[in-house]
Design an enzyme around this catalytic site. Structure first.
Site, PDB file in Angstrom:
ATOM      1  N   HIS A  94      -0.940   5.936   5.509  1.00 42.63           N
ATOM      2  CA  HIS A  94      -0.083   5.482   4.407  1.00 42.63           C
ATOM      3  C   HIS A  94       0.856   4.522   5.109  1.00 42.63           C
ATOM      4  O   HIS A  94       1.423   4.480   6.065  1.00 42.63           O
ATOM      5  CB  HIS A  94       0.394   6.887   3.743  1.00 42.63           C
ATOM      6  CG  HIS A  94       1.361   6.366   2.722  1.00 42.63           C
ATOM      7  ND1 HIS A  94       2.945   6.549   3.196  1.00 42.63           N
ATOM      8  CD2 HIS A  94       1.664   5.848   1.470  1.00 42.63           C
ATOM      9  CE1 HIS A  94       3.702   6.250   1.990  1.00 42.63           C
ATOM     10  NE2 HIS A  94       3.056   5.651   1.138  1.00 42.63           N
TER      11      HIS A  94
ATOM     12  N   LYS B 115      -3.075  -1.575  -5.622  1.00 44.97           N
ATOM     13  CA  LYS B 115      -1.976  -0.742  -6.135  1.00 44.97           C
ATOM     14  C   LYS B 115      -2.143  -0.673  -7.787  1.00 44.97           C
ATOM     15  O   LYS B 115      -1.800  -1.792  -8.229  1.00 44.97           O
ATOM     16  CB  LYS B 115      -0.577  -1.131  -5.602  1.00 44.97           C
ATOM     17  CG  LYS B 115       0.505  -0.473  -6.139  1.00 44.97           C
ATOM     18  CD  LYS B 115       0.863   0.978  -5.946  1.00 44.97           C
ATOM     19  CE  LYS B 115       0.292   1.482  -4.772  1.00 44.97           C
ATOM     20  NZ  LYS B 115       0.581   2.720  -4.276  1.00 44.97           N
TER      21      LYS B 115
HETATM   22  O1  GKR Z   1       5.099  -0.302  -2.158  1.00 43.76           O
HETATM   23  O2  GKR Z   1       5.153   0.202  -4.180  1.00 43.76           O
HETATM   24  C1  GKR Z   1       4.833   0.402  -2.914  1.00 43.76           C
HETATM   25  C2  GKR Z   1       3.962   1.760  -3.036  1.00 43.76           C
HETATM   26  O3  GKR Z   1       3.361   2.368  -4.060  1.00 43.76           O
HETATM   27  C3  GKR Z   1       4.511   2.760  -1.866  1.00 43.76           C
HETATM   28  O4  GKR Z   1       5.901   3.087  -2.578  1.00 43.76           O
HETATM   29  C4  GKR Z   1       3.627   3.917  -1.840  1.00 43.76           C
HETATM   30  O5  GKR Z   1       4.307   5.095  -1.088  1.00 43.76           O
HETATM   31  O6  GKR Z   1       2.138   2.584  -0.493  1.00 43.76           O
HETATM   32  C5  GKR Z   1       2.458   3.844  -1.070  1.00 43.76           C
HETATM   33  C6  GKR Z   1       1.066   4.304  -1.573  1.00 43.76           C
HETATM   34  O7  GKR Z   1      -0.033   4.508  -1.020  1.00 43.76           O
HETATM   35  O8  GKR Z   1       1.315   5.342  -2.357  1.00 43.76           O
HETATM   36 MG    MG Z   2      -0.622   5.829  -2.132  1.00 43.46          MG
END
Ligand code: GKR
Ligand code: MG
Length: 413
Positions: A310, A183
């Protein structure tokens, strides 16, 4: 012939522990929120579904119950339409997303009930599993050592490449993950590229992905792809929007994945025309359930798009549902995302019923979703929800407690 009518529906908002994971709009709060729905059939079967936070808000509960109770649990198309109608009635401004988010956990609970009634696993109701286990990827996050006003947690801090490599080692040791997703969109791209390089060095041969959630400008995305593209299996949402994604693909040839620019039926045609998406990350919680997710897999196949999955912060009912549908989509060719290792400490599925070994989860074979619901745990997490006073996720607000000037506007880098 038993009576398949739905005689009761319970909707329970819950809150469970979540570590301080960083993303492009802030940081995860100490509690993540979800919605649990439970059905009872006239034949005595009980079934369960898990949905997004606020999927069926307090204002919609009574209307959704009225829409569902009395229906034959096998009539999921009709039930879905009735739930969507109920949401539109109580929330006149509700868009397709809000309607489908409400339909999703109910459809999952209906499929759980159908499977329990017929004595078959949900994957069979989706056409049958084409694989016995579903691969998941390790979901790596930069993170604080612990939450504000709390001790450091057991995961430790991960604010640089070394911290992420340590986190990946722990996840790979514990679960055997065979692919890694970072991420991103949190730090300057040079730091995030160094993180990918460090992962590539530490885990040679493991597919790597990066997901900045649209935090990069066009120029930054081009630079990142030029510098580390050859280390990546795919790049997820480097920029925001269908046309901007299409331009990145046209200029670099990079494989792009999304859970942000193709999220509704009407996005399919433009995304295909602009060649904006090479891998669609489906999500049954947003698309209205497991059957439509399976159909989406067929649409992707017809359009020459790859398919994966996702996730958002979730518990074991969602993991079981994701696993059944992933097992039944023939062209799903990439390890799916899951937040479950971050949240499982509070799981509502008894420990041991779901385990990721060698990076994969065996598709449950018991009837329905093939997992049980720990009712005491649901009650505990509901009390936590009530005590928290929270009803929605606010990553930006939490970040502003340490940085009042924090601006979530994207692109940032
Ligand atoms: O859990 O912070 C998180 C992710 O950024 C999530 O909110 C996203 O929706 O996992 C997700 C993604 O793949 O963009
Ligand atoms: Mg994503």
């Amino acid at each position: 012939m038993t009576d398949h009518r739905i005689i009761d529906l319970t909707i329970t908002p819950i809150a469970f522990s979540d570590p301080p994971l960083l993303n492009s709009t802030g940081v995860h709060e100490p509690l993540a929120l979800r919605t649990i729905v439970q059905l009872e059939l006239a034949n005595g079967v009980h079934a369960v579904g898990e949905g997004r936070a606020g999927a069926i808000g307090a204002d919609a509960g009574a209307a959704v119950r009225d829409a569902v109770i009395g229906q034959d649990v096998f009539a999921t198309t009709r039930i879905g339409a009735a739930v969507a109608d109920a949401i539109r009635t109580v929330q006149p401004g509700a868009g397709r997303h809000a309607q489908l988010s409400a339909v999703a956990p109910i459809e999952v609970a209906c499929l759980d009930a159908q499977g329990r009634t017929a004595g078959v696993p949900v994957s069979d109701l989706l056409g049958g599993a084409v694989r016995d286990s579903v691969p998941y990827s390790a979901y790596l996050f930069y993170k604080w050592a612990g939450h504000l006003d709390a001790e450091a947690d057991a995961w430790g801090e991960a604010l640089d490449p070394d911290g992420i490599v340590r986190q990946a080692e722990r996840l790979v040791d514990e679960y055997g993950f065979g692919s890694l997703k970072l991420k991103a969109g949190v730090f300057e791209p040079d730091v995030e590229m160094d993180t990918i390089r460090a992962l590539a060095q530490e885990f040679p041969g493991l597919p790597l992905r990066i997901d900045p959630n649209g935090a990069w400008t066009h120029e930054t995305a081009l630079r990142v792809i030029a510098e580390i593209g050859d280390l990546l299996e795919y790049v997820e949402d480097p920029v925001l929007g269908i046309e901007p994604m299409g331009r990145i693909h046209a200029e670099t040839g990079a494989e792009l994945a999304t859970n942000m620019c193709l999220v509704e039926a009407e996005h399919v045609r433009p995304a295909s025309e602009h060649r904006a998406v090479q891998i669609l990350l489906t999500d049954h919680h947003y698309w209205g359930g497991l059957r439509v997710t399976k159909e989406l897999g067929a649409i992707c196949d017809a359009l020459g798009m790859g398919v994966s999955m996702h996730s958002n912060s979730h518990l074991g009912i969602s993991l079981a549902a994701m696993t059944h549908v992933a097992a039944a989509v023939p062209n799903l060719a990439y390890a799916c995302d899951t937040h479950w290792p971050w949240n499982r400490v509070d799981d509502i599925v008894p420990r041991g019923q779901l385990e990721i070994h060698d990076g994969s989860l065996t598709v449950p074979t018991r009837p329905g979703l093939g997992v049980d619901l720990d009712a005491d745990k649901v009650a505990e997490l509901h009390e936590r929800y009530v005590a928290s006073g929270r009803t929605r996720r606010d990553d930006t607000g939490y970040m502003r407690r340490v940085d009042p000037a924090y601006d979530p506007t994207l692109p940032r880098f």
